[in-house]
Design a protein around this motif. Sequence first.
Motif, PDB file in Angstrom:
ATOM      1  N   ASP A  30      29.393 -13.796  19.847  1.00 42.64           N
ATOM      2  CA  ASP A  30      28.464 -12.857  19.215  1.00 42.64           C
ATOM      3  C   ASP A  30      27.221 -13.585  18.717  1.00 42.64           C
ATOM      4  OD1 ASP A  30      30.150 -10.582  19.496  1.00 42.64           O
ATOM      5  OD2 ASP A  30      31.277 -11.183  17.721  1.00 42.64           O
ATOM      6  N   THR A  31      27.420 -14.770  18.157  1.00 44.66           N
ATOM      7  CA  THR A  31      26.293 -15.540  17.645  1.00 44.66           C
ATOM      8  C   THR A  31      25.321 -15.908  18.758  1.00 44.66           C
ATOM      9  OG1 THR A  31      27.551 -16.436  15.782  1.00 44.66           O
ATOM     10  CG2 THR A  31      25.639 -17.708  16.523  1.00 44.66           C
ATOM     11  N   VAL A  32      25.846 -16.348  19.891  1.00 41.55           N
ATOM     12  CA  VAL A  32      24.983 -16.699  21.020  1.00 41.55           C
ATOM     13  C   VAL A  32      24.206 -15.462  21.489  1.00 41.55           C
ATOM     14  CG1 VAL A  32      24.971 -17.418  23.440  1.00 41.55           C
ATOM     15  CG2 VAL A  32      26.338 -18.674  21.766  1.00 41.55           C
ATOM     16  N   ARG A  33      24.881 -14.341  21.563  1.00 37.35           N
ATOM     17  CA  ARG A  33      24.218 -13.102  21.983  1.00 37.35           C
ATOM     18  C   ARG A  33      23.101 -12.734  21.019  1.00 37.35           C
ATOM     19  NH1 ARG A  33      27.470  -7.356  22.869  1.00 37.35           N
ATOM     20  NH2 ARG A  33      25.670  -6.099  23.547  1.00 37.35           N
ATOM     21  N   LEU A  34      23.367 -12.850  19.717  1.00 37.81           N
ATOM     22  CA  LEU A  34      22.341 -12.555  18.719  1.00 37.81           C
ATOM     23  C   LEU A  34      21.208 -13.572  18.800  1.00 37.81           C
ATOM     24  CD1 LEU A  34      21.211 -11.112  16.234  1.00 37.81           C
ATOM     25  CD2 LEU A  34      22.768 -12.496  14.827  1.00 37.81           C
ATOM     26  N   ALA A  35      21.542 -14.854  18.953  1.00 33.86           N
ATOM     27  CA  ALA A  35      20.516 -15.895  19.021  1.00 33.86           C
ATOM     28  C   ALA A  35      19.596 -15.702  20.214  1.00 33.86           C
ATOM     29  CB  ALA A  35      21.172 -17.267  19.064  1.00 33.86           C
ATOM     30  N   GLU A  36      20.145 -15.250  21.327  1.00 34.07           N
ATOM     31  CA  GLU A  36      19.304 -14.962  22.494  1.00 34.07           C
ATOM     32  C   GLU A  36      18.271 -13.895  22.150  1.00 34.07           C
ATOM     33  OE1 GLU A  36      22.484 -15.907  26.121  1.00 34.07           O
ATOM     34  OE2 GLU A  36      22.310 -13.878  25.301  1.00 34.07           O
ATOM     35  N   ARG A  37      18.696 -12.904  21.402  1.00 38.93           N
ATOM     36  CA  ARG A  37      17.774 -11.834  21.018  1.00 38.93           C
ATOM     37  C   ARG A  37      16.728 -12.349  20.029  1.00 38.93           C
ATOM     38  NH1 ARG A  37      19.592  -5.645  19.660  1.00 38.93           N
ATOM     39  NH2 ARG A  37      17.510  -4.829  19.174  1.00 38.93           N
ATOM     40  N   LEU A  38      17.159 -13.146  19.062  1.00 39.33           N
ATOM     41  CA  LEU A  38      16.212 -13.706  18.102  1.00 39.33           C
ATOM     42  C   LEU A  38      15.191 -14.596  18.783  1.00 39.33           C
ATOM     43  CD1 LEU A  38      18.595 -14.641  15.135  1.00 39.33           C
ATOM     44  CD2 LEU A  38      17.250 -12.547  15.437  1.00 39.33           C
ATOM     45  N   LYS A  39      15.650 -15.383  19.739  1.00 39.57           N
ATOM     46  CA  LYS A  39      14.741 -16.253  20.481  1.00 39.57           C
ATOM     47  C   LYS A  39      13.712 -15.425  21.244  1.00 39.57           C
ATOM     48  CE  LYS A  39      13.296 -20.002  22.649  1.00 39.57           C
ATOM     49  NZ  LYS A  39      12.490 -21.054  21.975  1.00 39.57           N
ATOM     50  N   ALA A  40      14.171 -14.367  21.888  1.00 41.73           N
ATOM     51  CA  ALA A  40      13.265 -13.537  22.690  1.00 41.73           C
ATOM     52  C   ALA A  40      12.236 -12.824  21.824  1.00 41.73           C
ATOM     53  CB  ALA A  40      14.079 -12.519  23.491  1.00 41.73           C
ATOM     54  N   GLU A  41      12.643 -12.392  20.632  1.00 37.99           N
ATOM     55  CA  GLU A  41      11.730 -11.645  19.769  1.00 37.99           C
ATOM     56  C   GLU A  41      10.736 -12.550  19.049  1.00 37.99           C
ATOM     57  OE1 GLU A  41      14.036  -9.056  17.291  1.00 37.99           O
ATOM     58  OE2 GLU A  41      14.708  -7.831  18.982  1.00 37.99           O
ATOM     59  N   GLY A  42      11.053 -13.828  18.899  1.00 38.27           N
ATOM     60  CA  GLY A  42      10.091 -14.808  18.430  1.00 38.27           C
ATOM     61  C   GLY A  42       9.726 -14.775  16.960  1.00 38.27           C
ATOM     62  N   GLN A  43      10.505 -14.100  16.118  1.00 35.77           N
ATOM     63  CA  GLN A  43      10.210 -14.044  14.690  1.00 35.77           C
ATOM     64  C   GLN A  43      10.946 -15.106  13.888  1.00 35.77           C
ATOM     65  OE1 GLN A  43       7.812 -11.888  13.459  1.00 35.77           O
ATOM     66  NE2 GLN A  43       7.539 -11.586  15.669  1.00 35.77           N
ATOM     67  N   VAL A  44      12.078 -15.553  14.410  1.00 34.81           N
ATOM     68  CA  VAL A  44      12.929 -16.533  13.721  1.00 34.81           C
ATOM     69  C   VAL A  44      12.758 -17.883  14.385  1.00 34.81           C
ATOM     70  CG1 VAL A  44      15.329 -17.189  13.229  1.00 34.81           C
ATOM     71  CG2 VAL A  44      14.588 -14.809  12.951  1.00 34.81           C
ATOM     72  N   ASP A  45      12.626 -18.928  13.558  1.00 34.99           N
ATOM     73  CA  ASP A  45      12.349 -20.268  14.078  1.00 34.99           C
ATOM     74  C   ASP A  45      13.572 -21.155  14.161  1.00 34.99           C
ATOM     75  OD1 ASP A  45       9.287 -20.173  14.194  1.00 34.99           O
ATOM     76  OD2 ASP A  45       9.746 -19.451  12.188  1.00 34.99           O
ATOM     77  N   LEU A  46      14.592 -20.886  13.354  1.00 37.89           N
ATOM     78  CA  LEU A  46      15.780 -21.746  13.352  1.00 37.89           C
ATOM     79  C   LEU A  46      16.979 -20.970  12.867  1.00 37.89           C
ATOM     80  CD1 LEU A  46      16.225 -25.394  12.384  1.00 37.89           C
ATOM     81  CD2 LEU A  46      17.461 -23.719  10.987  1.00 37.89           C
ATOM     82  N   LEU A  47      18.132 -21.233  13.475  1.00 41.64           N
ATOM     83  CA  LEU A  47      19.397 -20.663  13.035  1.00 41.64           C
ATOM     84  C   LEU A  47      20.191 -21.753  12.316  1.00 41.64           C
ATOM     85  CD1 LEU A  47      20.690 -17.834  13.355  1.00 41.64           C
ATOM     86  CD2 LEU A  47      22.151 -18.829  15.113  1.00 41.64           C
TER      87      LEU A  47
END
Length: 385
Positions: A272-289
């Motif tokens: 689930d984390t990887v799936r969410l991180a892929e979305r965060l990366k694509a949206e470009g608002q979050v810089d680090l997990l």
Amino acid sequence: MSDRNPGTATDSRSGGEDGRRILRRDPNPHLFRPVRFRSVEARNRIMLSPMCQYSATDGVANDWHRVHLGARAIGGAGWVFTEAVHTEPRGRITPFCLGLWNDEQRDALAPIAAFIRAQGAVPGIQLGHAGRKASVGRPWEGSRPLTPAEGGWDDQVAASALPYASGWPTPRAMTVDDIQASLQALKSAVRRAREAGFQALELHGAHGYLIHQFLSPLSNQRDDAYGGSFDHRVRYLLESIAVTREEWPDELPLFVRLSCTDWVDGGWTDDDTVRLAERLKAEGQVDLLDCSSGGNDPRQQIPIHPGYQIPLSQRVRSETGLATGAVGLIHSPDLAESVLANGQADLVILGRALLADPAWPLRAAATLKARNMAWPPQYERSNIF
């Protein structure tokens, strides 16, 4: 953006005799190479983990917070983050936690942020809401739920009306209006964090607190747009990020702390984390997990050992390209250096090590033979180090 290849310097190119461009490697260990996110550059890749001090009065920071955070900046950390600072009174973990729902709280944090920055570190703030895990005693007093008569409160809210554990109060399931009100409280806290002079901000989506309660199917049994499917369960976090960016400048970095797995069958997983991180990366608002784990269910089975959460950071970074921070019993300079040298994270986030020794970064620099770190002149001239 961070340096996505920590083994290569990003600013040390020059022309060779034949006109070719030569890449000069940074002679410093990976742990002590500068790192940049958006407009903010830190002197190294060591981050003080947000750690509650349970020492505030009415959410207001005091001398303890000034000394605690200031000492880690003096000690050489690159990123110095506050503990979880809460967005509304009922969202505090304990009655003694920090808050940022009024200007008095902002004004008490501002000189702390300024001092951290004056010592060469990046001042960061973590914002959060405890949800169903609010209104408990301090750890040295038992961490048990408190009644109003004991200084607690009885208006805990959560994704669903499910208590954290046996003997804990049952929270009230948030209505959509409650959710929108909490997002506006977050937005106001973000504005105050900016006004206080912080240069990095982290949303607390881990350890069983409110955002995590929405993410995990163990604590979210809603059947509306905020529950059920993966896309619905991540909606509250995504909306939290969106309102944060309405007040947090585009040139400043935004981190998210996540429990990458619940360590409980049927809960949130690293997939689930990887799936969410892929979305965060694509949206470009979050810089680090910021890759932590657990905290949402007392049935968790955590295989604790030094560096036990590093594989979570490594997987997110390698599979999604999103920058990560590794945290969890990273005590030695050699282990911290290996995490970065092996591409398992972009930052090393230290908790217990920096509690035990505020000058851990400076001692680590000596151990690893870093050339770009020095003791403050007030200490160095004593010739005792």
